[in-house]
Design an enzyme around this catalytic site. Structure first.
Site, PDB file in Angstrom:
ATOM      1  N   LEU B  74       0.767  -1.136  -0.084  1.00  0.00           N
ATOM      2  CA  LEU B  74      -0.106  -0.065  -0.135  1.00  0.00           C
ATOM      3  C   LEU B  74       0.702   1.346  -0.024  1.00  0.00           C
ATOM      4  CD1 LEU B  74      -2.701  -1.199   2.340  1.00  0.00           C
ATOM      5  CD2 LEU B  74      -2.816  -1.443  -0.028  1.00  0.00           C
ATOM      6  N   CYS B  75       2.126   1.189  -0.281  1.00  0.00           N
ATOM      7  CA  CYS B  75       2.734   2.185  -0.440  1.00  0.00           C
ATOM      8  C   CYS B  75       2.656   3.077  -1.541  1.00  0.00           C
ATOM      9  CB  CYS B  75       4.687   1.824  -0.202  1.00  0.00           C
ATOM     10  SG  CYS B  75       4.920   1.892   1.272  1.00  0.00           S
ATOM     11  N   MET B 112       9.057   4.354   5.168  1.00  0.00           N
ATOM     12  CA  MET B 112       9.153   3.034   4.669  1.00  0.00           C
ATOM     13  C   MET B 112      10.199   2.941   3.515  1.00  0.00           C
ATOM     14  SD  MET B 112       6.835   1.410   6.292  1.00  0.00           S
ATOM     15  CE  MET B 112       7.446  -0.319   5.175  1.00  0.00           C
ATOM     16  N   ASP B 127      24.511 -11.096   1.697  1.00  0.00           N
ATOM     17  CA  ASP B 127      24.789 -11.867   0.361  1.00  0.00           C
ATOM     18  C   ASP B 127      26.229 -11.780   0.107  1.00  0.00           C
ATOM     19  OD1 ASP B 127      24.054 -13.249  -2.021  1.00  0.00           O
ATOM     20  OD2 ASP B 127      24.497 -11.328  -2.937  1.00  0.00           O
TER      21      ASP B 127
END
Lengths: 158, 264
Positions: B74-75, B112, B127
């Site tokens: 919902l961004c 966010m 990674d």
């Protein structure tokens, strides 16, 4: 934390939640100048007695924006009345405990009389004009501190 | 407190920000990845098989911030004006601290984006180092601070401020825009508690006269609890300048009512 400075006149005001140092302001005022002859400071602390004898804490609310502007104006008025070299005002908001410093005013001038009077003036005006409100917490509950007639009489002296 | 991403039926819902005013938004997030001391040493010596770990993780974090809307349902897609990802290699605690700053002149917060940047930068560090260290873990991903927006600023660690309103220094907060000409009203300190309301807006066309007296009359007609506004002790400021009953009101004015001040 907010921090604003007036142009030309050396005035700076700050409203913050965190504590301030007891020597707050000295360094910035004295930096690279030797024409200052007197610095007067006032530090206001939270008493453990005020409207009731057993104050356990204080919550300070303010009106952001208007507060800083009012403090700057009070500093400017002081500079109009007296020959001042610098004014620093720091006021805390939020939750404070007895013994905590609330407010600090520093006034620098070439001569002590101006600095003493201006500091007194700034505190009188701050107490009656700047939009801060105190809510005291005591063992018997919390209440909003009422304005004092004496503070208004003090401010009317000037 | 209501969750803005849920509608009245409790369903997920993208917030319509079209009516919000554009303001400068900024968010800082941080997190860390904990690793073995020798992995950290390899990282600082640039001796890991996949090459320059920090430079890669920085680019990954920046890219991730820009694509947050693709990951978090919902961004909104945002045109960020700045993304900065920084690393602090902490040999004493065997970890890399990651922080991200996102900035935007817009209508929604950017926390966010900052959190996504930190998360993806941490994942990229993992990674890049996993060939030599499987014990690594990512922790303490959090929002540190947030500026701008109608809900005011946030700084982790500071107690919830008791201050009213959210104006930045020297400016008057206009808040949400009204559809028709209106004034925004604030009640501060004891008045807020008496009236049980802190912010409201009222249409100019609802005022019997377009001044403070008219505003008081309109509010009084709405509810008796506003009677306290007519108390002689009650003070009023328009756009943060003290005003009396006859002061004129215009569209978008901020009118504050408050009791006598007691600072110092």
């Amino acid at each position: 934390m907010t921090n604003i400075e007036a142009t030309e006149l050396d005035i700076s005001v700050r409203v913050q939640q965190v504590p301030f140092a007891m020597d707050e302001g000295y360094e910035s005022v004295l930096h690279q100048r030797s024409d200052i002859g007197a610095i007067v400071t006032f530090t206001g602390l939270v008493r453990d007695f005020n409207e009731t004898p057993d104050v356990t804490g204080l919550t300070l609310e303010h009106y952001p924006g208007m507060t800083e502007r009012t403090l700057i104006q009070i500093g400017e008025q002081a500079c109009q009345r007296w020959e001042l070299q610098a004014v620093r005002i720091v006021h805390r908001v939020g939750d404070l405990a007895p013994g905590d410093p609330i407010v600090r005013v520093l006034v620098a001038s070439a001569h002590r009389r101006e600095a003493f009077q201006a500091c007194d003036f700034i505190m009188d005006y701050l107490k009656t004009q700047a939009p801060f409100w105190k809510k005291e917490h005591s063992r018997h509950g919390a209440y909003w501190v009422q304005e004092r007639h004496a503070d208004h009489q003090d401010a009317a002296r000037w | 407190m209501q969750l803005t991403h849920l509608n009245t039926r409790g369903e997920a819902n993208m917030v319509d920000v079209g009516d919000k005013r554009e303001t400068r938004r900024e968010a800082v997030a941080s997190g860390r990845i904990v690793m073995q001391p020798k992995t950290l040493q390899l990282l600082t010596d640039n001796a890991l098989p996949k090459g320059d770990v920090l430079a890669t993780a920085r680019i990954a974090g920046i890219q991730a911030a820009k694509r947050t809307h693709e990951l978090i349902p919902l961004c909104h897609a945002l045109a960020l004006s700045k993304v900065a990802v920084d690393f602090d290699v902490d040999h004493a605690n065997g970890c890399v601290h990651v922080s991200a700053l996102c900035r935007l002149d817009g209508r929604t917060g950017v926390e966010m984006e900052a959190l996504t940047a930190v998360s993806v930068a941490c994942l990229t560090l993992y990674d890049m180092c996993k060939a030599v260290d499987k014990e690594m873990y990512i922790e303490a991903v959090q929002l540190d601070s947030k500026r701008g927006g109608v809900r005011g600023d946030y700084q982790r660690g500071l107690p919830e401020p008791i201050v009213t309103g959210g104006s930045a220094v020297g400016e008057v907060r206009l808040g949400e825009r009204c559809a028709s000409p209106c004034v925004r009203v604030k009640f501060l300190a004891e008045l807020r508690e008496q009236i049980e309301e802190s912010d409201m807006s009222i249409g100019l066309d609802q005022l019997p006269s377009r001044d403070v007296a008219g505003l008081k009359a309109a509010l009084n007609a709405q509810d008796a609890r506003f009677g306290v506004l007519s108390d002689q002790r009650t003070l009023c400021a328009i756009n943060q300048v003290m005003a009396n009953d006859s002061a004129r009101l215009t569209d978008e004015d901020e009118v504050a009512f408050f009791p006598p001040v007691t600072g110092g």
